[in-house]
Write a protein that holds these residues in place. Structure first.
Motif, short mmCIF file in Angstrom:
data_model
loop_
_atom_site.label_atom_id
_atom_site.label_comp_id
_atom_site.label_asym_id
_atom_site.label_seq_id
_atom_site.Cartn_x
_atom_site.Cartn_y
_atom_site.Cartn_z
N LYS A 1 0.84 -1.19 0.00
CA LYS A 1 0.00 0.00 0.00
C LYS A 1 0.87 1.24 0.00
CE LYS A 1 -0.70 0.06 5.05
NZ LYS A 1 -1.71 0.06 6.13
N LEU A 2 0.40 2.27 -0.66
CA LEU A 2 1.10 3.54 -0.72
C LEU A 2 0.80 4.32 0.56
CD1 LEU A 2 2.74 5.66 -2.33
CD2 LEU A 2 0.56 6.47 -3.27
N LEU A 3 1.86 4.67 1.29
CA LEU A 3 1.70 5.43 2.54
C LEU A 3 1.78 6.93 2.30
CD1 LEU A 3 3.97 3.31 4.92
CD2 LEU A 3 1.49 3.12 4.59
N LYS A 4 2.68 7.32 1.39
CA LYS A 4 2.88 8.75 1.16
C LYS A 4 3.41 8.99 -0.23
CE LYS A 4 2.68 12.93 2.79
NZ LYS A 4 1.40 13.50 3.29
N LYS A 5 2.90 10.05 -0.87
CA LYS A 5 3.39 10.47 -2.17
C LYS A 5 3.45 11.98 -2.21
CE LYS A 5 2.45 10.33 -7.15
NZ LYS A 5 1.62 9.75 -8.24
N VAL A 6 4.61 12.51 -2.59
CA VAL A 6 4.77 13.95 -2.75
C VAL A 6 5.39 14.19 -4.12
CG1 VAL A 6 5.77 16.06 -1.85
CG2 VAL A 6 5.12 14.25 -0.28
N LYS A 7 4.75 15.05 -4.91
CA LYS A 7 5.21 15.28 -6.28
C LYS A 7 5.30 16.77 -6.56
CE LYS A 7 4.10 13.93 -11.06
NZ LYS A 7 3.10 13.23 -11.90
N ASP A 8 6.46 17.19 -7.03
CA ASP A 8 6.69 18.58 -7.42
C ASP A 8 6.00 18.86 -8.76
OD1 ASP A 8 7.94 21.00 -8.46
OD2 ASP A 8 9.54 20.70 -7.01
N ALA A 9 5.41 20.03 -8.90
CA ALA A 9 4.72 20.40 -10.14
C ALA A 9 5.69 20.47 -11.32
CB ALA A 9 4.01 21.74 -9.96
N LYS A 10 6.98 20.58 -11.06
CA LYS A 10 7.97 20.67 -12.14
C LYS A 10 8.35 19.31 -12.71
CE LYS A 10 10.16 25.08 -11.02
NZ LYS A 10 11.44 25.79 -10.85
N PHE A 11 7.83 18.23 -12.12
CA PHE A 11 8.12 16.89 -12.64
C PHE A 11 7.55 16.75 -14.05
CE2 PHE A 11 7.45 12.48 -13.53
CZ PHE A 11 8.51 11.82 -12.93
N GLU A 12 8.39 16.32 -14.99
CA GLU A 12 7.97 16.13 -16.37
C GLU A 12 8.39 14.74 -16.85
OE1 GLU A 12 6.17 18.01 -18.22
OE2 GLU A 12 6.17 19.93 -17.13
N VAL A 13 7.46 13.94 -17.28
CA VAL A 13 7.76 12.60 -17.76
C VAL A 13 8.73 12.64 -18.93
CG1 VAL A 13 6.78 10.54 -18.84
CG2 VAL A 13 5.59 11.63 -16.93
N ASP A 14 8.64 13.66 -19.75
CA ASP A 14 9.52 13.77 -20.91
C ASP A 14 10.97 14.05 -20.53
OD1 ASP A 14 7.38 13.31 -22.55
OD2 ASP A 14 7.01 15.44 -22.98
N ASP A 15 11.22 14.36 -19.25
CA ASP A 15 12.58 14.70 -18.82
C ASP A 15 13.24 13.59 -18.00
OD1 ASP A 15 12.64 17.16 -20.05
OD2 ASP A 15 12.08 18.30 -18.26
N LEU A 16 12.71 12.39 -18.07
CA LEU A 16 13.28 11.31 -17.24
C LEU A 16 14.76 11.09 -17.50
CD1 LEU A 16 10.63 8.43 -17.03
CD2 LEU A 16 10.88 10.48 -15.62
N HIS A 17 15.21 11.38 -18.71
CA HIS A 17 16.63 11.18 -19.03
C HIS A 17 17.53 12.18 -18.30
CE1 HIS A 17 15.08 14.14 -21.87
NE2 HIS A 17 16.32 14.56 -22.09
N HIS A 18 16.93 13.18 -17.67
CA HIS A 18 17.69 14.12 -16.83
C HIS A 18 17.57 13.79 -15.34
CE1 HIS A 18 18.72 16.75 -20.10
NE2 HIS A 18 17.46 16.99 -20.41
N TYR A 19 16.74 12.79 -15.01
CA TYR A 19 16.44 12.51 -13.61
C TYR A 19 17.18 11.27 -13.10
CZ TYR A 19 12.32 15.51 -14.43
OH TYR A 19 11.47 16.55 -14.74
#
Length: 295
Positions: free
Chosen positions: A9-27
């Motif tokens: 089960k997921l207990l906690k999730k925090v996501k920044d609005a600047k997260f971009e799926v297209d930028d995964l190669h930078h992450y």
């Protein structure tokens, strides 16, 4: 054939609005797997900004095979974890089977001997790994479930997966932490019944160990044991906490009867966090965030 009755089960999730799926190669993707839990964070390697943090608990997991099945199910049902084009991928393993070896005497041929001297392990199921610390003159030798590590490496077979021990991520984070002095200080991580203790002075590592805490009195017992062994002062030495305790925890209130200078640590200063991370107390996630440091 083992019957697997397991879930997560997921207990906690925090996501920044600047997260971009297209930028995964930078992450960078930073994973931490325990016996009963899993956390990961995503950090933009261009500006060291933490963009995503998730914390999961496993349920009904009794064996390493059951854990592997749950990890596989979790990854396969996650919209990001199956992606293979991350900039960097690092995996931290929670394990009580470890040995810190001085780097000048370390040899890859001695891995099994180093570990066997400290703890028993089962070579049928476990593999011995090692991590050379960058901030101190030590090598952490540890064992982990070989099937689990192999599965993660096969999943991300286009990238090198750096495997480290949870204690190493904590140690590297402490040695880069701002709150240091010339005097010996204690830094503690409390994580699901395990107490990690680090002693440093002048950003030099003097001690690391972990203790299984089964009742409230164990916190005081083990911390005072290390205080005595490392000749710390109950009146002057600093003790900082991260992890599962809070300033209001009865364990902390009890410790304050014996140790004057107790406080709670903050997030790594070398990473940036947007306001959405205010949902997480500053002393939570320190070990996960510091996987970033382990090269």
């Amino acid at each position: 054939m083992e019957t697997l009755v397991a879930n997560y089960k997921l207990l906690k999730k925090v996501k920044d609005a600047k997260f971009e799926v297209d930028d995964l190669h930078h992450y960078g993707l930073y994973l931490q797997i325990g016996i009963r839990d899993f956390q990961f964070c995503v950090i933009d390697n261009r500006d060291n900004r933490c963009l995503l943090y998730e914390d999961f608990a496993f349920e009904n997991v009794k064996t390493v095979n059951a854990r592997l099945q749950v990890v596989q199910d979790l990854f396969e049902n996650h919209h990001l974890l199956m992606a293979g084009f991350w900039s960097t991928i690092k995996l931290s393993i929670k394990s009580h089977k470890f040995a810190l070896v001085p780097q000048p005497v370390f040899s890859k041929e001695g891995l099994v001997d180093y570990l066997s001297f400290n703890t028993p392990f089962n070579p049928r199921y476990e593999e011995v790994y090692f991590y050379k610390h960058i901030s101190t003159d030590a090598v952490n030798v540890f064992s982990a479930d070989k099937k689990l590590i192999d599965w993660v490496r096969e999943l991300y077979n286009q990238k090198e997966v750096i495997v480290v021990h949870q204690g190493s991520a904590f140690i590297e984070g402490i040695l880069k932490y701002n709150d240091h002095s010339g005097e010996k200080s204690m830094f503690c991580l409390v994580d699901k019944g395990i107490l990690h203790v680090v002693i440093t002075s002048d950003k030099k590592l003097h001690y690391y160990n972990q203790f299984a805490v089964r009742k409230s009195a164990d916190y005081l017992k083990y911390i005072m044991l290390v205080f005595k062994e490392m000749k710390l002062s109950q009146k002057k030495s600093k003790v900082l906490f991260w992890g599962g305790l809070t300033p209001q925890s009865p364990h902390i209130q009890e410790l304050k009867k014996y140790i004057r200078d107790i406080s709670f640590g903050s997030r790594p200063s070398y990473l940036s966090f947007s306001f959405v991370f205010d949902e997480i107390p500053d002393h939570k996630g320190f070990d996960v965030f510091n996987i970033f440091l382990c090269d």
